[in-house]
Design a protein around this motif. Structure first.
Motif, PDB file in Angstrom:
ATOM      1  N   PHE A  60       0.849  -1.187   0.000  1.00 18.37           N
ATOM      2  CA  PHE A  60       0.000   0.000   0.000  1.00 18.37           C
ATOM      3  C   PHE A  60       0.890   1.244   0.000  1.00 18.37           C
ATOM      4  N   VAL A  61       0.259   2.389  -0.125  1.00 19.55           N
ATOM      5  CA  VAL A  61       0.971   3.667  -0.156  1.00 19.55           C
ATOM      6  C   VAL A  61       0.560   4.493   1.048  1.00 19.55           C
ATOM      7  N   GLN A  62       1.567   5.102   1.714  1.00 20.39           N
ATOM      8  CA  GLN A  62       1.296   5.964   2.858  1.00 20.39           C
ATOM      9  C   GLN A  62       1.779   7.383   2.567  1.00 20.39           C
ATOM     10  N   GLN A  63       0.968   8.313   3.015  1.00 20.30           N
ATOM     11  CA  GLN A  63       1.362   9.720   2.902  1.00 20.30           C
ATOM     12  C   GLN A  63       2.401  10.029   3.968  1.00 20.30           C
ATOM     13  N   TRP A  64       3.458  10.720   3.531  1.00 21.94           N
ATOM     14  CA  TRP A  64       4.552  11.045   4.453  1.00 21.94           C
ATOM     15  C   TRP A  64       4.081  12.087   5.475  1.00 21.94           C
ATOM     16  N   PRO A  65       4.552  11.969   6.738  1.00 25.91           N
ATOM     17  CA  PRO A  65       4.150  12.957   7.747  1.00 25.91           C
ATOM     18  C   PRO A  65       4.525  14.391   7.316  1.00 25.91           C
ATOM     19  N   ASN A  66       3.633  15.328   7.622  1.00 26.51           N
ATOM     20  CA  ASN A  66       3.821  16.757   7.340  1.00 26.51           C
ATOM     21  C   ASN A  66       3.906  17.062   5.850  1.00 26.51           C
ATOM     22  N   ALA A  67       3.403  16.104   5.018  1.00 28.00           N
ATOM     23  CA  ALA A  67       3.357  16.338   3.574  1.00 28.00           C
ATOM     24  C   ALA A  67       1.908  16.530   3.157  1.00 28.00           C
ATOM     25  N   ILE A  68       1.723  17.061   1.942  1.00 26.02           N
ATOM     26  CA  ILE A  68       0.373  17.229   1.414  1.00 26.02           C
ATOM     27  C   ILE A  68       0.277  16.550   0.050  1.00 26.02           C
ATOM     28  N   LEU A  69      -0.948  16.162  -0.307  1.00 24.91           N
ATOM     29  CA  LEU A  69      -1.225  15.568  -1.618  1.00 24.91           C
ATOM     30  C   LEU A  69      -2.475  16.216  -2.183  1.00 24.91           C
ATOM     31  N   PHE A  70      -2.516  16.323  -3.497  1.00 22.95           N
ATOM     32  CA  PHE A  70      -3.657  16.952  -4.146  1.00 22.95           C
ATOM     33  C   PHE A  70      -4.202  16.029  -5.222  1.00 22.95           C
ATOM     34  N   ASP A  71      -5.546  16.064  -5.337  1.00 24.99           N
ATOM     35  CA  ASP A  71      -6.179  15.305  -6.418  1.00 24.99           C
ATOM     36  C   ASP A  71      -7.484  15.983  -6.792  1.00 24.99           C
ATOM     37  N   ASN A  72      -7.867  15.831  -8.057  1.00 25.53           N
ATOM     38  CA  ASN A  72      -9.148  16.351  -8.546  1.00 25.53           C
ATOM     39  C   ASN A  72      -9.641  15.454  -9.673  1.00 25.53           C
ATOM     40  N   ASN A  73     -10.519  15.976 -10.486  1.00 21.37           N
ATOM     41  CA  ASN A  73     -11.078  15.167 -11.568  1.00 21.37           C
ATOM     42  C   ASN A  73     -10.045  14.753 -12.610  1.00 21.37           C
ATOM     43  N   ASN A  74      -8.876  15.393 -12.580  1.00 24.46           N
ATOM     44  CA  ASN A  74      -7.811  15.027 -13.517  1.00 24.46           C
ATOM     45  C   ASN A  74      -6.949  13.886 -12.975  1.00 24.46           C
ATOM     46  N   HIS A  75      -7.169  13.512 -11.715  1.00 22.52           N
ATOM     47  CA  HIS A  75      -6.537  12.335 -11.103  1.00 22.52           C
ATOM     48  C   HIS A  75      -5.007  12.412 -11.150  1.00 22.52           C
ATOM     49  N   HIS A  76      -4.453  13.343 -10.366  1.00 27.45           N
ATOM     50  CA  HIS A  76      -3.010  13.556 -10.320  1.00 27.45           C
ATOM     51  C   HIS A  76      -2.285  12.525  -9.451  1.00 27.45           C
ATOM     52  N   THR A  77      -2.926  12.091  -8.379  1.00 31.26           N
ATOM     53  CA  THR A  77      -2.268  11.201  -7.413  1.00 31.26           C
ATOM     54  C   THR A  77      -2.841   9.795  -7.588  1.00 31.26           C
ATOM     55  N   THR A  78      -1.980   8.854  -8.004  1.00 29.54           N
ATOM     56  CA  THR A  78      -2.464   7.525  -8.388  1.00 29.54           C
ATOM     57  C   THR A  78      -1.574   6.415  -7.813  1.00 29.54           C
ATOM     58  N   PHE A  79      -2.130   5.225  -7.866  1.00 35.68           N
ATOM     59  CA  PHE A  79      -1.424   4.016  -7.390  1.00 35.68           C
ATOM     60  C   PHE A  79      -1.794   2.883  -8.345  1.00 35.68           C
ATOM     61  N   SER A  80      -0.756   2.209  -8.900  1.00 37.86           N
ATOM     62  CA  SER A  80      -0.984   1.136  -9.870  1.00 37.86           C
ATOM     63  C   SER A  80      -0.038  -0.028  -9.603  1.00 37.86           C
ATOM     64  N   GLY A  81      -0.441  -1.210 -10.058  1.00 36.50           N
ATOM     65  CA  GLY A  81       0.420  -2.373  -9.909  1.00 36.50           C
ATOM     66  C   GLY A  81      -0.089  -3.538 -10.741  1.00 36.50           C
ATOM     67  N   HIS A  82       0.811  -4.492 -11.032  1.00 34.75           N
ATOM     68  CA  HIS A  82       0.390  -5.681 -11.773  1.00 34.75           C
ATOM     69  C   HIS A  82       1.400  -6.802 -11.537  1.00 34.75           C
ATOM     70  N   LEU A  83       0.942  -8.011 -11.770  1.00 32.05           N
ATOM     71  CA  LEU A  83       1.796  -9.188 -11.649  1.00 32.05           C
ATOM     72  C   LEU A  83       2.626  -9.354 -12.914  1.00 32.05           C
ATOM     73  N   LEU A  84       3.949  -9.451 -12.730  1.00 38.88           N
ATOM     74  CA  LEU A  84       4.817  -9.706 -13.870  1.00 38.88           C
ATOM     75  C   LEU A  84       4.817 -11.175 -14.232  1.00 38.88           C
ATOM     76  N   PHE A  85       5.061 -12.030 -13.230  1.00 39.76           N
ATOM     77  CA  PHE A  85       5.019 -13.490 -13.418  1.00 39.76           C
ATOM     78  C   PHE A  85       4.958 -14.140 -12.042  1.00 39.76           C
ATOM     79  N   ASN A  86       4.313 -15.272 -11.980  1.00 39.87           N
ATOM     80  CA  ASN A  86       4.231 -15.992 -10.700  1.00 39.87           C
ATOM     81  C   ASN A  86       5.400 -16.930 -10.557  1.00 39.87           C
ATOM     82  N   MET A  87       5.619 -17.413  -9.341  1.00 41.26           N
ATOM     83  CA  MET A  87       6.790 -18.244  -9.051  1.00 41.26           C
ATOM     84  C   MET A  87       6.367 -19.425  -8.157  1.00 41.26           C
TER      85      MET A  87
END
Length: 239
Positions: free
Chosen positions: A212-239
């Motif tokens: 997961f993603v955590q916001q750093w202490p004393n930092a700020i993040l911004f988001d709106n309909n343009n979706h500036h702040t995002t988180f993505s991931g995918h499986l490359l290959f299983n083992m």
């Protein structure tokens, strides 16, 4: 005197002779019938014995046939059980292959806001970000209620996260976390205007590991309909 005694004696002799003759005649008259009856009885007993032997032989044949049939039935039953076991094994392998195919298809991408415009923070502690605007969640490994991605299978996964915020007193910063361990940080500080930062990481995860993603202490993040702040991931290959 002698003549008188002789006559009764003659009568007695004649009487005895007559009785023996009649008995002999009677015996001769009954003897053929008795022998015939005995022959018939012997013949009947012999026939019955032969029938009994035949019945015993047939019974033994039926018993042997029944045993063979029972053995054949047991053999067929065993073959059916082996066939069912083989089918179960094939079905299990098919399910495994299907499951492996399904777990290969893992990918998600989300932003903080569904709509609107908001600045998050600053917070005094590390705060887990919940990316609620989910555009892709193949495999349903990402939980949009908690913001946590849970690996469905052991494998190599790649993650990216982007942060943005307007410049000022606080930086825009967020860190990728694996099971409580902070991996990489995306950090940008600008005194004015809008700044963005991004980072990525490839992680070897066991089934059930959480990212997961955590916001750093004393930092700020911004988001709106343009979706500036995002988180993505995918499986490359299983083992």
């Amino acid at each position: 005197m002698k003549m008188i005694l002789f006559i009764p004696l003659l009568l007695v002799v004649l009487s005895v002779s007559t009785d023996q003759t009649e008995a002999l005649a009677l015996q001769q008259s009954f003897s053929p019938d008795v022998h015939a009856a005995l022959r018939e009885m012997i013949a009947s007993l012999t026939e019955q014995r032969l029938e009994l032997r035949s019945l015993k032989k047939e019974s033994a044949g039926y018993a042997a046939k029944s045993e063979r049939q029972e053995a054949e039935i047991k053999n067929l039953k065993k073959q059916l059980e082996e066939h069912d076991t083989k089918l179960e094994g094939q079905e299990t392998e098919t399910n495994k292959l299907k499951q492996q195919l399904e777990v290969r298809q893992v990918a998600f991408s989300a932003s903080l806001l569904v709509d609107g415009s908001t600045t998050f923070g600053p917070f005094n502690t590390f705060t887990t970000l919940v990316f609620k605007h989910v555009v892709t969640n193949i495999g349903n490994a990402y939980n949009q209620q908690t913001g946590i991605f849970t690996a469905p299978v052991k494998g190599a996964y790649h993650f990216e996260w982007y942060v943005g915020a307007h410049g000022g007193r606080h930086a825009a910063a967020a860190v990728l976390v694996k099971n409580g361990e902070r991996i990489f940080i995306a950090y940008e500080y600008q005194r004015s205007s809008y700044g963005t930062s991004a980072n990525g990481a490839t992680l070897l995860l066991e089934s059930g590991d959480q990212v997961f993603v955590q916001q750093w202490p004393n930092a700020i993040l911004f988001d709106n309909n343009n979706h500036h702040t995002t988180f993505s991931g995918h499986l490359l290959f299983n083992m």
